[in-house]
Write a protein that holds these residues in place. Sequence first.
Motif, short mmCIF file in Angstrom:
data_model
loop_
_atom_site.label_atom_id
_atom_site.label_comp_id
_atom_site.label_asym_id
_atom_site.label_seq_id
_atom_site.Cartn_x
_atom_site.Cartn_y
_atom_site.Cartn_z
N ASP A 1 1.40 11.39 -10.71
CA ASP A 1 0.85 12.76 -10.68
C ASP A 1 1.91 13.77 -11.10
OD1 ASP A 1 -1.62 11.92 -9.74
OD2 ASP A 1 -1.57 13.11 -7.90
N ILE B 1 -0.76 15.18 -13.79
CA ILE B 1 -2.17 14.80 -13.73
C ILE B 1 -2.57 14.72 -12.26
CG2 ILE B 1 -2.16 13.53 -15.91
CD1 ILE B 1 -1.80 10.94 -14.29
N SER B 2 -3.86 14.46 -12.03
CA SER B 2 -4.31 14.24 -10.66
C SER B 2 -5.17 12.98 -10.64
CB SER B 2 -5.11 15.45 -10.16
OG SER B 2 -5.54 15.19 -8.84
N PHE C 1 -1.25 8.10 5.17
CA PHE C 1 -2.31 7.07 5.20
C PHE C 1 -2.00 6.03 4.12
CE2 PHE C 1 -6.71 5.70 4.09
CZ PHE C 1 -6.97 5.07 5.28
N PHE C 2 -1.53 4.87 4.56
CA PHE C 2 -1.12 3.85 3.60
C PHE C 2 -1.81 2.51 3.88
CE2 PHE C 2 2.52 6.71 4.28
CZ PHE C 2 2.60 7.27 3.02
N SER C 3 -3.04 2.60 4.34
CA SER C 3 -3.75 1.38 4.72
C SER C 3 -4.16 0.58 3.48
CB SER C 3 -4.99 1.74 5.52
OG SER C 3 -5.74 0.60 5.78
N GLY D 1 -6.30 19.50 -7.45
CA GLY D 1 -5.17 19.54 -8.38
C GLY D 1 -4.14 18.49 -8.04
N PRO D 2 -3.08 18.38 -8.87
CA PRO D 2 -2.08 17.35 -8.66
C PRO D 2 -1.29 17.57 -7.37
CG PRO D 2 -1.45 18.79 -10.47
CD PRO D 2 -2.80 19.24 -10.02
N GLY D 3 -0.76 16.48 -6.88
CA GLY D 3 0.09 16.55 -5.69
C GLY D 3 -0.71 16.39 -4.41
N PHE D 4 -0.12 15.69 -3.47
CA PHE D 4 -0.77 15.52 -2.18
C PHE D 4 0.27 15.08 -1.17
CE2 PHE D 4 -1.06 11.49 -4.43
CZ PHE D 4 -0.64 10.57 -3.50
N MET E 1 -11.14 11.83 0.06
CA MET E 1 -9.83 11.97 -0.59
C MET E 1 -10.01 12.53 -2.01
SD MET E 1 -8.23 8.38 0.80
CE MET E 1 -6.93 8.22 -0.38
N GLN E 2 -11.08 12.11 -2.65
CA GLN E 2 -11.37 12.60 -4.00
C GLN E 2 -11.52 14.12 -3.99
OE1 GLN E 2 -12.41 10.77 -7.16
NE2 GLN E 2 -11.75 12.84 -7.60
N LYS F 1 -8.20 15.65 -3.93
CA LYS F 1 -7.46 15.51 -5.19
C LYS F 1 -8.08 16.37 -6.29
CE LYS F 1 -4.50 13.00 -6.08
NZ LYS F 1 -3.79 12.19 -7.05
N ASN F 2 -9.36 16.71 -6.15
CA ASN F 2 -9.99 17.58 -7.14
C ASN F 2 -9.36 18.97 -7.16
OD1 ASN F 2 -11.76 15.67 -8.04
ND2 ASN F 2 -13.48 16.34 -6.76
N PHE G 1 -4.63 13.24 4.74
CA PHE G 1 -4.49 13.20 3.28
C PHE G 1 -4.85 14.61 2.84
CE2 PHE G 1 -5.74 12.63 -1.09
CZ PHE G 1 -4.93 11.62 -1.55
N SER H 1 0.83 -1.21 0.00
CA SER H 1 0.00 0.00 0.00
C SER H 1 0.87 1.26 0.00
CB SER H 1 -0.95 -0.01 1.19
OG SER H 1 -0.23 -0.21 2.38
N PHE H 2 2.02 1.21 0.66
CA PHE H 2 2.91 2.37 0.64
C PHE H 2 3.44 2.61 -0.77
CE2 PHE H 2 7.09 4.34 0.81
CZ PHE H 2 6.80 5.48 1.54
N GLY I 1 -8.94 10.31 -6.01
CA GLY I 1 -8.89 9.54 -4.76
C GLY I 1 -9.54 8.18 -4.92
N TYR J 1 -12.80 7.41 0.71
CA TYR J 1 -12.30 7.62 -0.66
C TYR J 1 -12.91 8.87 -1.30
CZ TYR J 1 -10.12 3.03 -0.37
OH TYR J 1 -9.34 1.97 0.00
N VAL K 1 0.75 4.24 -3.06
CA VAL K 1 0.58 5.68 -2.86
C VAL K 1 1.79 6.44 -3.41
CG1 VAL K 1 0.31 7.50 -1.12
CG2 VAL K 1 -0.95 5.35 -0.89
N ILE L 1 5.74 8.62 7.54
CA ILE L 1 6.49 7.55 6.87
C ILE L 1 7.03 8.03 5.54
CG2 ILE L 1 6.32 5.20 5.93
CD1 ILE L 1 3.91 4.81 7.85
N GLY L 2 8.30 7.74 5.29
CA GLY L 2 8.90 8.11 4.02
C GLY L 2 10.41 8.02 4.12
#
Lengths: 70, 282
Positions: free
Chosen positions: A36, A41-42, B28-30, B21-24, B14-15, B18-19, B68, A25-26, A45, B11, A29, B94-95
Amino acid sequence: MLKGIRPEFDFAASSDFIADGLLDSFDMVTLVADLDKTFSISIDGVEIVPENFKNIETIRALLQKHGITT
Amino acid sequence: MIPVTGTAQIYEAMQDVKNRGPGFVTNFFSTEAKLARWVDKRELSIAPSDRSVILLRRDRDFEHLYFFASDLAAVRAALQGQAGWTTPLVADLIGREAEILESAALFVDLGYRHHTRLMRLSRIGGGSRVAPPSPDAELALASDAAEVLAMLEASFDRHAEQLPDEGEIAAAIAQGCILVVRDGARLAGLLFFERTGLTAYVRYWLVARAFRDKGVGARLMHGFFARCPDARRFILWVIADNENAIKRYAHYGFKPDGLVDQVMIRYSSPIQRAGFMGEKNG
């Protein structure tokens, strides 16, 4: 891009990256963020679901929905 | 915060982000399955807006915080708006090291403290690399669930290590994902793992104090490798300053893969903090 995320796997040999454990899952994402950014693009969700990241074809189809042809 | 009654609610929120624009940005990686389980257990609540989604998940006496958002400024705005929360909050950032610096600084600004840090270790390639000991570990039985839970809760940091509840342990036992070594009626050690295709994930590897340095851990680890003969990638998270554990994992070929989890915690009052700090964590 997939190789950048998980260089140890042969993605061409899998038809289901998620079920085969090539992407978790990581990774998924991370891939969305990379797609993106790379293609400006986007990805929606509701599109961040395993079905869209199963294999090269489903990822390609997802990109095509956003006007990207690869 | 609104109770979450279905995964679609998350979801869709989250949508909306995301509406924009790009990038976030997110922590949350469930997986879908895990998310569905949390929803079924009514553990989740959500605070959506057009630039961010904040999710809280109840866990024992605290809550995990997930975000998110379109950017970190949106995270800041959302969390400043929720300053009245009274439960201790834990956020996993996380990263790669460089990627989480900015978000960690933001959380410090918002009153969170650095609690601990985990790092991910990976091993590529299957099979055991050292001679297996004998006898082998065995699969846990349904009747072991309560003891497994008690051992995990006594030995691991519940804020940092995503401890399962008894239901999750029972499910893992039913799936053959918990190995144990017994000493009479007691458990001397356990190894809790998950499998997804070619990837195998060690969630907990634990030997009771009285049985350390007696080969119990090796029996568990070899039992694990033996049950994952076709796995190509093995992963686990370990507390970054637990040199003893890291050394043991290195013995089996696990190395840091660059991913870290900076665990941030926010107590709502000094009294609450004192209560938590006074407890023993493994």
